[in-house]
Design a protein around this motif. Structure first.
Motif, mmCIF file in Angstrom:
data_model
loop_
_atom_site.group_PDB
_atom_site.id
_atom_site.type_symbol
_atom_site.label_atom_id
_atom_site.label_comp_id
_atom_site.label_asym_id
_atom_site.label_seq_id
_atom_site.Cartn_x
_atom_site.Cartn_y
_atom_site.Cartn_z
ATOM 1 N N UNK A 45 0.835 -1.201 0.000
ATOM 2 C CA UNK A 45 0.000 0.000 0.000
ATOM 3 C C UNK A 45 0.867 1.247 0.000
ATOM 4 N N UNK A 46 0.179 2.368 -0.042
ATOM 5 C CA UNK A 46 0.833 3.652 0.172
ATOM 6 C C UNK A 46 1.360 3.717 1.610
ATOM 7 N N UNK A 47 2.136 4.739 1.865
ATOM 8 C CA UNK A 47 2.695 4.943 3.206
ATOM 9 C C UNK A 47 1.878 6.024 3.898
ATOM 10 N N UNK A 48 1.403 5.733 5.098
ATOM 11 C CA UNK A 48 0.753 6.779 5.891
ATOM 12 C C UNK A 48 1.650 7.083 7.078
ATOM 13 N N UNK A 49 1.632 8.333 7.487
ATOM 14 C CA UNK A 49 2.511 8.744 8.573
ATOM 15 C C UNK A 49 1.763 9.664 9.520
ATOM 16 N N UNK A 50 2.126 9.599 10.746
ATOM 17 C CA UNK A 50 1.563 10.488 11.732
ATOM 18 C C UNK A 50 2.707 10.908 12.654
ATOM 19 N N UNK A 51 2.659 12.139 13.069
ATOM 20 C CA UNK A 51 3.747 12.687 13.871
ATOM 21 C C UNK A 51 3.303 12.810 15.323
ATOM 22 N N UNK A 52 4.178 12.402 16.221
ATOM 23 C CA UNK A 52 3.863 12.440 17.639
ATOM 24 C C UNK A 52 4.056 13.873 18.146
ATOM 25 N N UNK A 53 3.054 14.349 18.878
ATOM 26 C CA UNK A 53 3.149 15.704 19.429
ATOM 27 C C UNK A 53 3.750 15.635 20.834
ATOM 28 N N UNK A 54 4.030 16.836 21.375
ATOM 29 C CA UNK A 54 4.765 16.881 22.650
ATOM 30 C C UNK A 54 3.815 16.810 23.838
ATOM 31 N N UNK A 55 4.232 16.054 24.823
ATOM 32 C CA UNK A 55 3.563 16.024 26.115
ATOM 33 C C UNK A 55 4.624 16.351 27.163
ATOM 34 N N UNK A 108 27.100 28.373 55.353
ATOM 35 C CA UNK A 108 26.317 28.309 54.117
ATOM 36 C C UNK A 108 26.067 26.837 53.801
ATOM 37 N N UNK A 109 24.800 26.489 53.587
ATOM 38 C CA UNK A 109 24.492 25.094 53.211
ATOM 39 C C UNK A 109 24.030 25.075 51.751
ATOM 40 N N UNK A 110 24.400 23.981 51.085
ATOM 41 C CA UNK A 110 23.971 23.782 49.698
ATOM 42 C C UNK A 110 23.145 22.514 49.644
ATOM 43 N N UNK A 111 21.967 22.626 49.051
ATOM 44 C CA UNK A 111 21.128 21.424 48.865
ATOM 45 C C UNK A 111 21.023 21.146 47.362
ATOM 46 N N UNK A 112 21.527 19.998 46.941
ATOM 47 C CA UNK A 112 21.443 19.674 45.503
ATOM 48 C C UNK A 112 20.041 19.186 45.115
ATOM 49 N N UNK A 113 19.610 19.593 43.928
ATOM 50 C CA UNK A 113 18.320 19.144 43.384
ATOM 51 C C UNK A 113 18.487 18.818 41.903
ATOM 52 N N UNK A 114 17.604 17.961 41.449
ATOM 53 C CA UNK A 114 17.691 17.506 40.052
ATOM 54 C C UNK A 114 16.315 17.574 39.409
ATOM 55 N N UNK A 115 16.264 18.243 38.266
ATOM 56 C CA UNK A 115 15.048 18.225 37.437
ATOM 57 C C UNK A 115 15.287 17.191 36.341
ATOM 58 N N UNK A 116 14.321 16.310 36.162
ATOM 59 C CA UNK A 116 14.403 15.347 35.052
ATOM 60 C C UNK A 116 13.221 15.575 34.123
ATOM 61 N N UNK A 117 13.508 15.790 32.867
ATOM 62 C CA UNK A 117 12.452 15.995 31.872
ATOM 63 C C UNK A 117 11.896 14.633 31.490
ATOM 64 N N UNK A 118 10.720 14.317 31.994
ATOM 65 C CA UNK A 118 10.105 13.019 31.678
ATOM 66 C C UNK A 118 9.085 13.133 30.568
ATOM 67 N N UNK A 119 9.002 14.307 29.955
ATOM 68 C CA UNK A 119 8.115 14.442 28.798
ATOM 69 C C UNK A 119 8.789 13.884 27.561
ATOM 70 N N UNK A 120 8.164 14.104 26.435
ATOM 71 C CA UNK A 120 8.735 13.550 25.215
ATOM 72 C C UNK A 120 9.284 14.632 24.309
ATOM 73 N N UNK A 121 9.589 15.809 24.910
ATOM 74 C CA UNK A 121 10.198 16.851 24.105
ATOM 75 C C UNK A 121 10.957 17.798 25.011
ATOM 76 N N UNK A 122 11.628 18.716 24.363
ATOM 77 C CA UNK A 122 12.442 19.665 25.121
ATOM 78 C C UNK A 122 11.535 20.637 25.890
ATOM 79 N N UNK A 123 11.939 20.993 27.093
ATOM 80 C CA UNK A 123 11.164 21.954 27.890
ATOM 81 C C UNK A 123 12.137 22.812 28.711
#
Lengths: 165, 894
Positions: free
Chosen positions: B54-64, B82-97
């Motif tokens: 068949x022909x090729x159909x395509x669909x593009x995934x959008x960002x969440x 002076x105290x330093x507290x480390x923290x980490x952000x993790x991008x668990x979406x499917x695109x850049x944020x």
């Protein structure tokens, strides 16, 4: 996090390149082929009132349900026999069990062996043969039962997949 | 489908998750294109299995968008610290944020002052620099952002008090999501803080290292800390290097690892072990850390093989006699991603070059050739590989190349393999496994459809390049080679089909000389001998088996070359006996033949009659040809021969019979004909012309060419046949001869027939003809008399040929009547016949007893006249065979 990285990289697998290459020119399925095969895709949208509708479009969110419609049309005046449609389940999607119409399908994890769903296979674990049942994620191809197509007749097959989330 | 049905499906799908051996599910990246192509297989009207795509159909995934924020922290600190507290952000979406770092807040028994965020990209728990930040900047899908919040414990804080810092992070989603962490600071007079560092902090997997882990402890309090214990569990993916422990107080002196019995003793002030106090853990107890002093404990690890790209994270714990267990910052070793690919022909060995090139020895025009290539992911993460083909231009025009998935049926979507996983205790279906080198591969099928008229001078190659989609500088090639395109896909055999064809015969390489197996060129395989007939065509047949050796159904046109003039060659279906003993309908082609089958064709050769002059003796080669209707370059020619036997036959006709009269002659016409198929020299031997009776003579003349006797032209001496006469009588030619037979004057009708034999000689053989000539009476004359009364005018009766005896009535004065009968006793008409008689002596014509007359009347009668003497004659003229004429007159004796 390592899993997330994996997915990010794996997602690059899909690009758009020519599928067929011929000496000198691109080839397409001949319009005069005895069996014209077309595929369409629609997104299944569930409205607030619970009604379902199909939307054409080329964008989906993760977790969206996509319905594929495969239409086979016999372009000749003679009957074609043993017509069988096969739909690959694309990467990053998962077949929705029970969504195929007609409902009589077989599935395959390797593209070679087809069996009724869910797929069961025998593997050796610690030297003991055990039968394991594969989940929907392992269904990478679905195939409908063969049928005969009279001259000029067409047949439609639908199945749904859910985009990974 | 109704909504509840769909919900059921979704529920079922969810419940099924986690069963089986499937790959883990995760959202595809925004922008991922999901393509699909259906295939259909079917049998066409001819029963041939075909595939449609068949022909090729395509669909593009959008960002969440989604993210996580870790972790709540706890520290002890002295007032003013002076105290330093480390923290980490993790991008668990499917695109850049991008994430906003909201202003921290403080609470609890005392308020931290100077709250500010700093970057901590290396994750060692202390600021990389002292530039305040308020945003993460763009973070890719799955990426992490490390930062610290810094705060100062106020100088008025007292021992045991706790204060908190609450930080929050907001993404760009709509509506925005905000997550927060709370860090708690406990005031202590002895305040041990420990930070952890990894150096180098990124590299490949495996990495022998050494990777140095450094735990830096500081007593920021106003009193010494005792029994400061550092605990660091070596995380999965790292391996402790024995004997690598070092303490800053003891310098380069190796620590013991706690092995028993100890080879050396730990330096004073520290006990150190690995995997003794707790499994897989570095444990160090430092007896005393003086106020405001700092020190380090370090050891080395290596990075295991097979680690997926990403971080190997680890936190150490620490405690002292006055402090509860606290965590250090998270220190990470980032396994960098590497891409690599090997393309070869092995389904179980990813070593480059294995089973390369992928070779198919030979294929027929129109055939479909599949090359199995295996694409091995030699990188350390799942990767997909684009497949490109080069060198296709050298293949015959019309060749089609199709890349198929591992099922050898579904097109390879976008010419790119699915993501091939990195080896992880095996490879899931449908991937193949190299258990030695611990890699996963994927079979890609290159399907080459050759055109039906394909030819090649030599091997054909197409180069397949697999390129990593992660790192397009990583690629590998594998060559697919077709050794040859088989030149001949059809073979004609004589009398029996090939052994490798259906229905099978016995023709094989070993009997090629008699069966015509294979390419036999100008070698004559079968010779049929025939003897042509004089006037009718003659036929002979060859049983030809057309063996279709190609790969696709074909129809072969039949033809023949070398057919001599006048001959005909037809191809016929076998009549049913399977041996061409009878033939069916005439055909010009074999009709459709499936690959590997054959058909019996009867080649019927018709040699014309000898009389046509086209049946000359000799051996005549016939080249029978079967030529593909699909591809004119595909044919086979087999040479058979027909031997025409020599036929020598000269005839001389015809025996005949004639009659003549004594001294007469007759003419016979004879024809010498060459009924054979070779030209014949004709000669005449002595005695070629004989007569059976003495006195008879004969002479033969050769016709001048017109077949008709021309007096004075044909019967001249120059044409007279003699022993010197010789000429060549061509095939089918005739020569007329005239034989004149002359009887002697003495011949009598009572004589036996004279037999004249005319003999011709050819090829030492004689042919003759016999003419039978008899003598007939010719013109007979009968004279009769009777005594009559002189006064009676007649007609008279009693004529007799007998003498009249002397008697009184024969005295002078008496009358005698004469009757002369002229009869034609020959078989021929006579002309110029005249009946003549003399009035006898001593008599005078006497008309009173009968005037001279002729019967039948007509001819003129002349006479001397009544009372006179002389000659009486009647000009009868023509007297046909069997006719007679009667002359009568009367005389008076003087």
């Amino acid at each position: 996090m390592s899993d997330l990285n994996n997915i990010r990289f794996a997602a690059r697998a899909l690009g758009v390149l020519a599928v067929f290459v011929t000496a000198g020119a691109l080839a397409q399925t001949s319009p005069t082929a005895p069996l014209a095969t077309t595929i369409e895709q629609r997104t299944v949208v569930v409205a607030a009132d619970g009604r379902e509708r199909l939307e054409a479009g080329d964008a989906v969110r993760p977790g969206a349900v996509v319905e594929y419609t495969v239409t086979l049309r016999n372009t000749t005046s003679q009957g074609l026999k043993n017509v069988q449609a096969t739909l690959p389940i694309p990467a990053s999607t998962e077949y929705l069990p029970g969504s195929a119409r007609p409902a009589a399908i077989t599935g395959s994890a390797d593209g070679t062996t087809y069996s009724v769903l869910p797929i069961r296979r025998t593997v050796k674990k610690n030297g003991v043969e055990v039968t394991e049942t594969l989940g929907p994620r392992d269904v990478r191809w679905v195939r409908w039962a063969a049928l005969d197509l009279a001259g000029g007749a067409s047949a439609t097959f639908t199945a749904r997949v859910r985009v990974d989330k | 489908m109704k909504i509840h049905a769909l919900l059921r499906l979704l529920a079922a799908a969810t419940l099924s998750l986690g069963l089986g051996a499937g790959t883990a599910e995760a959202a595809p990246a925004a922008g991922t294109v999901i393509g699909n192509q259906a295939t259909a297989t079917y049998n066409d009207a001819g029963g041939t299995a075909r595939t449609a795509t068949s022909n090729l159909v395509q669909v593009t995934v959008t960002q969440v968008k989604s993210f996580t924020l870790t972790a709540d922290g706890a520290r002890t600190a002295v007032p003013g610290q002076v105290v330093y507290y480390p923290h980490t952000i993790t991008n668990t979406g499917n695109g850049t944020d991008t994430y906003a770092l909201n202003a921290p807040t403080t609470g609890g028994a005392f308020a931290h002052t100077g709250l500010v965020y700093y970057l901590d990209a290396d994750g060692n728990g202390v600021p990389d620099n002292f530039t305040p930040i308020a945003t993460s900047g763009p973070i890719a899908m799955g990426g992490v952002f490390r930062f610290v919040v810094a705060g100062t414990v106020p100088g008025g804080a007292t021992n045991g008090q706790t204060g908190t810092i609450t930080i929050s992070v907001t993404d760009t989603n709509a509506p925005a999501s905000t997550l927060s962490n709370t860090d708690t600071t406990t005031v202590s007079v002895s305040a041990i803080t420990v930070t952890k560092g990894v150096s180098p902090s990124s590299g490949p997997s495996p990495n022998a290292g050494p990777i140095t882990i450094t735990l830096t402890y500081t007593n920021t309090g106003s009193a010494a800390a005792t029994n400061v214990e550092l605990r660091d569990v070596i995380p999965a993916g790292m391996t402790y290097l024995a004997g690598s422990g070092r303490w800053s107080v003891s310098g380069a002196t190796a620590l013991t690892d706690g092995v028993t019995p100890p080879a050396i003793a730990d330096p004073a002030g520290i006990t150190y072990d690995y995997n003794v106090s707790a499994a897989n853990r570095v444990t160090a107890v430092i007896a005393t850390v003086p106020a405001t002093s700092t020190g380090t404990l370090r050891f080395d690890v290596s990075i295991d093989a097979g680690r997926a790209p990403g971080n190997i994270d680890n936190q150490a714990q620490y405690l002292s006699s006055t402090q509860l267990t606290a965590n250090t910052n998270v220190a990470s070793y980032t396994v960098t991603r590497s891409a690599g690919v090997v393309a070869n022909g092995s389904n179980g060995n990813s070593t480059n070059g294995t089973l390369e090139p992928v070779t198919v020895a030979s294929a027929s025009p129109g055939a479909m050739v599949d090359f199995n290539n295996f694409i091995w992911n030699t990188g350390n993460a799942a990767d997909s590989f684009g497949i490109a083909l080069t060198g296709t231009g050298a293949w015959p025009a019309g060749t089609t190349f199709t890349l198929l998935q591992t099922d050898a049926a579904t097109p390879l979507v976008a010419s790119t393999t699915p993501a091939i996983p990195a080896y992880a205790a095996g490879c899931p279906a449908p991937f193949v496994t190299d258990a030695t080198n611990l890699r996963c591969g994927y079979r890609v099928v290159l399907r080459v459809q050759l055109p039906t008229n394909a030819t090649s001078a030599g091997a054909l190659q197409v180069t397949k390049t697999a390129t990593s989609t992660f790192d397009n500088t990583r690629s590998d090639t594998v060559i697919d080679q077709l050794g040859a395109i088989a030149a001949n896909t059809v073979d004609i055999t004589n009398g029996t089909a090939r052994t490798d064809s259906l229905p099978a015969g016995t023709a094989a390489a070993g009997n090629a000389a008699t069966t015509g197996w294979g390419t036999t060129g100008t070698t004559v395989i079968t010779t049929n001998a025939i003897t042509p007939a004089a006037a009718a065509p003659t036929t002979t047949r060859f049983s030809l088996y057309v063996n279709h050796l190609g790969a696709v159904a074909d129809n072969f046109n039949l033809s023949v070359t070398g057919t001599p003039a006048g001959w005909t060659v037809t191809f016929n279906a076998d009549g049913g006996a399977g041996n061409c003993s009878t033939v069916g309908a005439a055909i010009t082609a074999t009709g459709p033949l499936n690959p590997g089958t054959n058909r019996l064709v009867c080649a019927q050769v018709t040699v014309p009659a000898i009389s046509s002059g086209q049946a000359a003796p000799g051996t005549f080669n016939l080249d029978f040809r079967a030529q593909s209707a699909l591809n004119a370059t595909v044919f086979d020619v087999k040479r058979d021969a027909v031997t025409v036997n020599t036929v020598r036959l000269v005839t001389l006709v015809a025996n005949s019979a004639q009659a003549t009269f004594a001294g007469g002659s007759v003419l016979y016409t004879h024809t010498l004909a060459n009924a054979g198929n070779v030209n014949e020299p004709i000669s005449f031997a002595a005695g070629f012309l004989t007569d059976s009776r003495a006195g008879w003579t004969s002479v033969a003349y050769r016709d001048n060419g017109n077949g008709v006797f021309d007096p004075g032209v044909d019967d001249v001496p120059a044409n007279q046949v003699s022993t010197a006469t010789a000429f060549t009588l061509n095939v089918g030619a005739t020569q007329v001869f005239f034989v004149r037979v002359t009887s002697p004057v003495t011949a009598l009708s009572t004589d036996p027939a004279n037999l004249t034999r005319f003999t011709a000689t050819y090829n030492a053989t004689t042919v003759f003809v016999t003419d039978s000539t008899t003598v007939s009476g010719g013109l007979t004359v009968t004279k009769e008399q009777v005594l009559v009364n002189c006064a009676a005018p007649g007609p008279h009766a009693g004529y007799s040929a007998a003498a009249i005896a002397p008697s009184p009535v024969t005295v002078p004065g008496s009358c005698i009547a004469y009757r002369i009968t002229v009869a034609n006793a020959t078989g021929l008409g006579l002309t110029a016949v005249a009946a003549t008689d003399n009035i006898p002596a001593n008599t005078r014509q006497r008309n009173s007893c009968g005037a001279p007359a002729v019967a039948p009347a007509g001819p003129v009668v002349t006479s001397p006249g009544d009372g006179n003497a002389g000659t009486i004659s009647a000009a009868v003229g023509v007297l046909n065979a069997g006719q007679s004429s009667v002359l009568t007159f009367c005389v008076r004796i003087q």
